[in-house]
Structure formats: structure tokens, C-alpha cells
Design a protein around this motif. Structure first.
Motif, short mmCIF file in Angstrom:
data_model
loop_
_atom_site.label_atom_id
_atom_site.label_comp_id
_atom_site.label_asym_id
_atom_site.label_seq_id
_atom_site.Cartn_x
_atom_site.Cartn_y
_atom_site.Cartn_z
N LEU A 244 0.82 -1.21 0.00
CA LEU A 244 0.00 0.00 0.00
C LEU A 244 0.86 1.26 0.00
N TYR A 245 1.96 1.22 0.72
CA TYR A 245 2.85 2.37 0.82
C TYR A 245 3.49 2.73 -0.52
N LYS A 246 3.55 1.76 -1.45
CA LYS A 246 4.14 2.00 -2.76
C LYS A 246 3.13 2.53 -3.78
N TYR A 247 1.93 1.94 -3.79
CA TYR A 247 0.98 2.18 -4.87
C TYR A 247 -0.34 2.79 -4.44
N GLY A 248 -0.64 2.77 -3.16
CA GLY A 248 -1.97 3.18 -2.72
C GLY A 248 -2.97 2.08 -3.00
N ASN A 249 -4.23 2.42 -3.01
CA ASN A 249 -5.29 1.46 -3.23
C ASN A 249 -5.43 1.21 -4.74
N ALA B 148 -9.33 -3.63 -7.40
CA ALA B 148 -9.42 -5.09 -7.52
C ALA B 148 -8.07 -5.74 -7.80
N ALA B 149 -7.09 -4.97 -8.20
CA ALA B 149 -5.76 -5.52 -8.49
C ALA B 149 -4.88 -5.63 -7.26
N SER B 150 -5.32 -5.12 -6.12
CA SER B 150 -4.43 -5.01 -4.97
C SER B 150 -3.93 -6.35 -4.44
N ILE B 151 -4.78 -7.34 -4.34
CA ILE B 151 -4.34 -8.64 -3.82
C ILE B 151 -3.39 -9.32 -4.80
#
Length: 114
Positions: free
Chosen positions: A65-70, A73-76
Motif C-alpha cells: 500500500l505504501y508504494k501504490y496506494g489502493n 481489484a488488483a491489490s491482492i
């Protein structure tokens, strides 16, 4: 369209630990057997509360999260890919995953990597 952050926070911190616990029970796995917790990368405070409620230390939480934010649906899949490529996640590791999102939907899966 607006988002009610407080309601989403309350929803996620209440429902995500419950759905992960249910998934662990279905998989006949205890929380102590979980190597990694992988959640939708919406908010670090949500991840901290969910981990705490499950008794999983933050050192076992996969986050980018610290790199890209939210990243929605691709986060996991993005966080999992990074963890695998970096060597953090290894063959045989148990990963408890949970996502939540649009329309306050949610779900969980327990994976054994490899």
C-alpha cells in the motif's frame, strides 16, 4: 457518487476477520498455521485492526500500500506477485486472503502456495 469512509472502515474491520475465520475453519487450518495475511490494500489501519483481531502480527501481513496506494481489484494479486517474486512467499506457505469492495461485498480464500 461518494464513499463513506467511516462506514467502510467499520464494515471491513468487523466482517473481514469473521470471513477469514470462517474460511480457516472450512480449510481445517488454525490461525497459527497461517504464514501470511493478504488483504485488499485499501487502508493500512484496516489491515492493522484485522491482523490484530485475528492475532496475526503485522510482520506476517503482506502489504504494498505504501508504494501504490489502493489499486482496487488488483491489490491482492499485485501484492501477492511482489511477495512471491521477492522470495517472501515460499512453496508450502499458507496465505489467508480477504477482499472487500464495491457494494460492500467481501470474500476470503485460504491458499497453500506452490
Amino acid at each position: 457518487m461518494t464513499m463513506n469512509g467511516r462506514k467502510i472502515y467499520s464494515f471491513a474491520t468487523r466482517e473481514v476477520p469473521t470471513v477469514i475465520t470462517e474460511a480457516l475453519e472450512q480449510a481445517e487450518i488454525t490461525v497459527d498455521q497461517v504464514d501470511w495475511l493478504l488483504l485488499h490494500q485499501a487502508n493500512i489501519r484496516i489491515m492493522e485492526v484485522v491482523a490484530d483481531r485475528l492475532g496475526i502480527p503485522m510482520e506476517k501481513v503482506i502489504t504494498n500500500l505504501y508504494k501504490y496506494g489502493n489499486t482496487s481489484a488488483a491489490s491482492i494479486p499485485l501484492a501477492l506477485d511482489e511477495a512471491v517474486r521477492s522470495g517472501k512467499v515460499k512453496k508450502g506457505d499458507v496465505i489467508a486472503c480477504a477482499g472487500f469492495g464495491a457494494g460492500l461485498s467481501w470474500g476470503a480464500a485460504i491458499l497453500k502456495w506452490g
